[in-house]
Design an enzyme around this catalytic site. Structure first.
Site, PDB file in Angstrom:
ATOM      1  N   SER A 168       0.711  -0.823   0.386  1.00 42.39           N
ATOM      2  CA  SER A 168      -0.425   0.197   0.153  1.00 42.39           C
ATOM      3  C   SER A 168       0.715   1.180   0.214  1.00 42.39           C
ATOM      4  O   SER A 168      -0.179   2.053  -0.362  1.00 42.39           O
ATOM      5  CB  SER A 168      -1.248   0.086   1.223  1.00 42.39           C
ATOM      6  OG  SER A 168      -1.835  -0.951   0.579  1.00 42.39           O
TER       7      SER A 168
ATOM      8  N   LYS B 123      -0.247   3.778  -2.793  1.00 43.87           N
ATOM      9  CA  LYS B 123      -1.303   4.992  -2.760  1.00 43.87           C
ATOM     10  C   LYS B 123      -0.808   6.082  -2.555  1.00 43.87           C
ATOM     11  O   LYS B 123      -1.314   7.143  -2.292  1.00 43.87           O
ATOM     12  CB  LYS B 123      -1.543   4.452  -1.560  1.00 43.87           C
ATOM     13  CG  LYS B 123      -3.146   3.435  -1.290  1.00 43.87           C
ATOM     14  CD  LYS B 123      -3.357   2.720  -0.247  1.00 43.87           C
ATOM     15  CE  LYS B 123      -4.095   1.475  -0.533  1.00 43.87           C
ATOM     16  NZ  LYS B 123      -4.262   0.581   0.316  1.00 43.87           N
TER      17      LYS B 123
ATOM     18  N   SER C 138      -5.689   4.129   4.450  1.00 44.58           N
ATOM     19  CA  SER C 138      -5.636   2.756   3.335  1.00 44.58           C
ATOM     20  C   SER C 138      -6.593   2.141   2.939  1.00 44.58           C
ATOM     21  O   SER C 138      -6.360   1.221   2.159  1.00 44.58           O
ATOM     22  CB  SER C 138      -4.236   1.891   4.006  1.00 44.58           C
ATOM     23  OG  SER C 138      -3.683   1.135   2.684  1.00 44.58           O
TER      24      SER C 138
END
Length: 371
Positions: A56, A59, A111
């Protein structure tokens, strides 16, 4: 007795011959890097250029593209694809409309994979269209060992980056004030929610007082990934770890090592300089355009050298730039700044003083002034 004598000898030796700096930080991560934010200088690295899954921390790219799109106040509609994206979520409902701004907060603090897809579909026209933008941005930033396959970081054979590339991305993103505000927020309340989102980055919320932002990541295949930033005594650092079971401690260790061993040193100031084309010619005048600071260890300060490169027809040139002042550390170029004709340098300095005065006058009187 023998052990005691050895210990005393080591202690005396350390007083007479103190070590320069500290040993490199020990990190649990398979891949790691520590850089200084403004210059990109690599202070520490461990397999930093190996291509790996990143989870993640992807991102960060999704967030900065969304911020730079200029669509933060627009509302995106959550699709069926978005709400059924596996993994971490901000629990969007199908058809729910939420501002891109709120989605980016949900993306970075919680997230949310659903938020990532909703953002990508609204800004890119489709998830695939947005991924194209991500890869174009990566190429523009010089992330040469990176390829994105989605906006959230779920595992894919075609989705990878390196610790170094992710540090470069974070360095770029932290130049954006909106990104700074979002990644540095401990909590956020969306217009669509009655409860606040708490940032998952525990370096920021619990463990490290100098932390200014970052992004966590995890999948079973990839392990724990983390990008974080910290600021202390005018030094801004960025740390990245991939597949690091003890990532919080890794980042604190790298940051403390960096802050202990490096200072931002001024190696050039905005000031007049004199130069000669040879010892037989008369001295001429120029002006260094920008102050330059660079992260250096104490012992490196005296090792920085510079070389002036002045155009031979500098005096006849109408352009204000007449050369460069290039700086080296152990023979490697680390920075450069333009040399201006002296009258241009003085004009710029004079103009900036006047502009500052007029700006202050406008704040006080509310009347715009020109000259």
């Amino acid at each position: 007795m023998r052990i005691a004598i050895v210990c005393i000898a080591i202690f005396i030796f350390s007083l007479i011959f103190p070590s320069i700096g500290q040993a490199d930080p020990q990190v649990s991560g398979r891949n790691a890097v520590l850089i200084e934010q403004s210059t990109g200088r690599v202070l520490f690295e461990k397999q930093a250029h190996d291509k790996e899954s990143i989870a993640s921390i992807t991102k960060i790219m999704t967030a900065i593209i969304a911020i730079e799109s200029g669509k933060m106040q627009e509302k995106a509609k959550a699709s069926r694809k978005a709400i059924y994206t596996e993994g971490s979520s901000i629990y969007l409902e199908q058809g729910e409309k939420m501002t891109i701004k709120d989605l980016v907060y949900g993306l970075m603090l919680r997230s949310g994979n659903d938020a990532a897809v909703a953002i990508s579909e609204h800004i890119g026209g489709s998830e695939e269209g947005f991924v194209y933008l991500m890869n174009q941005k990566a190429k523009w930033l010089g992330m040469d060992n990176t390829h994105f396959d989605n906006p959230h970081g779920l595992d894919s054979e075609n989705h990878y980056s390196t610790a170094y590339d992710m540090a470069i991305l974070m360095s770029y993103a932290m130049k954006n004030e909106t990104f700074q505000d979002i990644t540095g927020s401990q909590t956020y309340l969306s217009e669509n929610r009655t409860y606040s989102w708490k940032n998952k980055n525990k370096l920021l919320t619990q463990f490290y007082e100098y932390c200014t932002g970052g992004k966590t990541g995890y999948t079973k295949k990839t392990g724990r990934t983390l990008v974080s930033s910290a600021q202390k005594d005018g030094v801004n650092l960025i740390a990245v770890t991939l597949d690091a079971p003890d990532d919080w401690r890794d980042h604190i260790s790298m940051f403390e090592w960096g802050f202990d061993n490096y200072n931002m040193e001024t190696i050039a100031e905005e000031e007049p300089i004199s130069y000669r084309f040879s010892q037989d010619t008369e001295a001429k005048s120029g002006y260094i355009q920008h102050e330059i600071t660079y992260p250096l260890r104490d012992e490196e300060v005296s090792q920085v050298t510079n070389q002036l490169y002045i155009l031979e027809n500098a005096k006849q040139r109408e352009e204000q730039i007449i050369g460069k002042n290039v700086f080296y550390l152990n023979g490697k170029q680390i920075a450069e700044t333009n040399i201006l004709q002296e009258d241009h340098g003085q004009d710029i300095n004079h103009q900036s003083i006047i502009e500052s005065f007029l700006s202050a006058l406008q704040e006080v009187t509310g009347v715009s002034a020109t000259w």
